[in-house]
Design an enzyme around this catalytic site. Structure first.
Site: not given
Length: 423
Positions: A308, A355
């Site tokens: 990320d 997520d």
């Protein structure tokens, strides 16, 4: 993974829509509740699924070991970057390749060939007459071969085949990708709905059509040469399954009942159908994906944390791919729902499914650990009698991390994907 984003225009932009605190809080709390719901239900179903699998003495599919945890960030990066190149305009893609070739000190002759390709492509796509049909690809390939060895009929046949085949470009491929993602989401929704259909049919056991007929669709390959018809009765060691799909009547009925959601989303792209598919994806993903150990889970989370940082904060790759894929890969809730109502609202807060699922499979592992799904020793059975609260504590930690993420996002008015920093 998709980003945790909020479509909030900058305050300084002209004619920008300014949302009140109540509107922002409503959309964020809705996403907050949906994500927690997915993780809790998915973790509970994961423990039940593992218990049923062990009771039937079957192997657990979809386990993520240390080997897969090490490879996952790398393979995910390759897929993400491939999609990024796919969504870039062709001319920009060629320019990018030429720039990389120069940085890697590729011989000048190859760089010149790349530049020549760029110029030729740009001229044919921007300056060509729209009424002129481009030369078929098969014809161009045949033109590069020795002409004296290729009969004229081959050229004619190649041109005819090319004209008969439909044109397949980026738009058509995106339609196909969207349909496949939506169909997989529909299958997940049907799987969640199946227990309700099964319970209803049990109440109709006096009817002759209430019997649930099982089916098996498979593709088997032999490991050695066999006579025709022998593979069906061959021993298990001499064959292997390339594909095996097991379903029953209730699966078919559930799929048919859920099909309006698929059709509606393909035509309307509404946020309600998007969330139905996204929630189904998340719950089933948490249920069916299993971490083999705590080490594998920790390594996976750390690897994706670095993933990320690079792809979200260091480049525009993640943002470009997320905007390019018009498919239910995130949860949405409109911020203008009070102004335009649930059917006309079009300004969304969004939360990526990655997520939810990635932290969710680790939390599901803790749920199974609390309930000691796998009991191998007498000490483990005795330990099972003691209360364990790892699952509850981790869910609370995830809730706190998600709350902090959303608070930071709204305070600084930026698009972020920092959920796994806190979760």
């Amino acid at each position: 993974m998709a980003d945790v984003t909020s479509e909030i225009p900058p305050a300084a932009a002209p004619n920008a829509t300014v949302f009140t605190f109540e509107e922002q809080a409503t959309s964020s709390l809705a996403l907050y509740g949906m994500s927690i719901l997915c993780i809790v239900i998915g973790s509970i179903r994961s423990a039940q699924y593992i218990r049923r699998t062990i009771d039937k003495k079957r192997l657990v599919d979809g386990s993520i070991t240390m080997k897969e945890a090490k490879r996952f960030p790398i393979s995910a990066s390759l897929v993400l970057f491939g999609l990024y190149l796919f969504f870039k305009p062709a001319a920009e893609r060629f320019l990018w390749v030429a720039g990389v070739a120069q940085k890697l000190h590729v011989p000048q002759e190859y760089v010149e060939k790349i530049n020549a390709t760029i110029i030729a492509y740009t001229n044919t796509t921007t300056e060509g007459d729209a009424n002129v049909v481009a030369e078929p690809l098969l014809v161009r390939l045949l033109a590069k071969l020795p002409q004296d060895k290729i009969p004229e009929v081959v050229h004619v046949t190649a041109a005819w085949i090319h004209q008969q085949l439909p044109t397949v470009g980026k738009t058509e491929l995106m339609y196909l990708l969207t349909f496949l993602i939506c169909f997989e989401g529909l299958s997940a929704f049907a799987t969640l709905l199946k227990p309700i259909i099964t319970g209803f049919y049990r109440q109709l056991s006096f009817l002759p059509f209430s019997f649930n007929t099982p089916y098996l669709f498979s593709l088997k390959k032999g490991k050695k040469e066999m006579e025709e018809g022998d593979i069906e009765e061959a021993k298990a060691k001499d064959t292997e399954y390339l594909l095996k799909i097991e379903y029953d009547t209730h699966d078919v009925i559930a799929l048919l009942l859920c099909s309006p959601v698929l059709i509606s989303h393909l035509y309307q792209r509404h946020w309600i159908t998007n969330n139905i598919i996204g929630i189904s994806f998340s719950i089933l993903g948490i249920e069916r994906l299993h971490l083999a150990s705590f080490k594998a889970g920790s390594l996976l989370l750390c690897g994706l944390f670095l993933y990320d940082i690079f792809w979200v904060f260091g480049t525009d790759v993640m943002t470009s791919v997320a905007k390019g894929i018009d498919a239910p890969i995130l949860l949405q809730f409109p911020q203008d729902i009070y102004r335009n109502g649930p059917w006309l609202a079009n300004k969304y807060s969004m939360l990526g499914l990655g997520d939810i699922v990635i932290p969710g499979i680790f939390i599901a592992l803790l749920r199974r650990f609390d309930h000691r799904v796998v009991e191998t020793t007498a000490e483990a059975k005795n330990a099972n009698k003691k209360g364990r609260y790892y699952f509850l504590v981790t869910v609370v930690a995830y809730m706190l991390g998600l709350f902090i993420t959303m608070a930071v996002m709204h305070h600084f008015k930026v698009n972020q994907s920092i959920l796994r920093i806190f979760a």
